[in-house]
Write a protein that holds these residues in place. Sequence first.
Motif, mmCIF file in Angstrom:
data_model
loop_
_atom_site.group_PDB
_atom_site.id
_atom_site.type_symbol
_atom_site.label_atom_id
_atom_site.label_comp_id
_atom_site.label_asym_id
_atom_site.label_seq_id
_atom_site.Cartn_x
_atom_site.Cartn_y
_atom_site.Cartn_z
ATOM 1 N N PHE A 1 17.730 16.306 7.449
ATOM 2 C CA PHE A 1 18.787 16.135 6.477
ATOM 3 C C PHE A 1 20.033 16.818 7.019
ATOM 4 O O PHE A 1 19.978 17.956 7.484
ATOM 5 C CB PHE A 1 18.381 16.736 5.134
ATOM 6 N N SER A 3 24.301 17.368 6.131
ATOM 7 C CA SER A 3 25.438 17.141 5.245
ATOM 8 C C SER A 3 26.561 16.510 6.067
ATOM 9 O O SER A 3 26.846 16.948 7.173
ATOM 10 C CB SER A 3 25.907 18.450 4.602
ATOM 11 N N SER A 9 28.382 12.887 1.718
ATOM 12 C CA SER A 9 27.004 12.450 1.509
ATOM 13 C C SER A 9 26.046 13.347 2.282
ATOM 14 O O SER A 9 26.456 14.185 3.077
ATOM 15 C CB SER A 9 26.838 10.994 1.956
ATOM 16 N N ARG A 12 19.924 11.260 6.248
ATOM 17 C CA ARG A 12 18.549 11.577 6.644
ATOM 18 C C ARG A 12 18.289 10.992 8.028
ATOM 19 O O ARG A 12 18.654 9.837 8.306
ATOM 20 C CB ARG A 12 17.580 11.007 5.615
ATOM 21 N N PHE A 24 20.597 9.834 2.100
ATOM 22 C CA PHE A 24 19.656 10.356 1.116
ATOM 23 C C PHE A 24 20.387 10.611 -0.191
ATOM 24 O O PHE A 24 19.889 10.288 -1.265
ATOM 25 C CB PHE A 24 19.004 11.641 1.637
ATOM 26 N N VAL A 25 21.564 11.208 -0.096
ATOM 27 C CA VAL A 25 22.460 11.385 -1.242
ATOM 28 C C VAL A 25 23.692 10.552 -0.933
ATOM 29 O O VAL A 25 24.423 10.839 0.006
ATOM 30 C CB VAL A 25 22.847 12.867 -1.448
ATOM 31 N N HIS A 45 13.328 20.438 -4.778
ATOM 32 C CA HIS A 45 14.593 19.716 -4.906
ATOM 33 C C HIS A 45 15.590 20.190 -3.853
ATOM 34 O O HIS A 45 15.484 21.296 -3.325
ATOM 35 C CB HIS A 45 15.175 19.887 -6.305
ATOM 36 N N TYR A 60 19.661 17.806 -6.358
ATOM 37 C CA TYR A 60 19.208 16.427 -6.201
ATOM 38 C C TYR A 60 17.686 16.385 -6.114
ATOM 39 O O TYR A 60 17.065 17.321 -5.593
ATOM 40 C CB TYR A 60 19.807 15.810 -4.919
ATOM 41 N N THR A 64 13.836 11.530 -3.935
ATOM 42 C CA THR A 64 14.647 10.298 -4.027
ATOM 43 C C THR A 64 16.123 10.495 -3.722
ATOM 44 O O THR A 64 16.828 9.527 -3.450
ATOM 45 C CB THR A 64 14.545 9.705 -5.446
ATOM 46 N N GLY A 65 16.624 11.728 -3.813
ATOM 47 C CA GLY A 65 18.043 11.985 -3.628
ATOM 48 C C GLY A 65 18.874 11.741 -4.876
ATOM 49 O O GLY A 65 20.090 11.868 -4.856
#
Length: 171
Positions: A1, A3, A9, A12, A24-25, A45, A60, A64-65
Amino acid sequence: FVSSYEADSVLRFNADTGEFLGAFVPSGSGGLNGPTGLAFGPDGHLYVASFVLNNNVLRYDGRTGAFLGVFVESGSGGLQGPIGLSFGANGDLYVAASYAGGVFRYDGRTGAFRDKFTNGPEGAESMVWHEGDLYVSGHMHDRVIRFNGRSGRNMGAVTGGFLDWATGVDF
């Protein structure tokens, strides 16, 4: 992951191959703006420091994000410029605050402010726990400083004057 600061966002990647697996986000989810620090909490989380505009720590779903909510609001306990995140062995969330010059501690279950755990370093960026103590990089003084893991007492710089804009630290 990872940033993605400019894309707002969290992306991933496959840890073995480096293959991009997608966002992912997604961009801007939950107000995400300028994400910096990431940490998975004891609850599984994902917690993300949203550095630009809102200065919140967002939560998040770790599978699932999906956006779950604001975990720490801007200004809570004096928080400004959240940039680095780490969960301590006690389950609390520690937030390096670049603009507020130190590390803030929050209840790891509720996000409630506990205390300003360290005074300094100015320009705090990232942190890592090692043998029970907290090591924090600071770009304003180009040092990594060791803090007592129980009291937050400054135990002195562990690096000399060789750094330029100290941003990351790990063991």
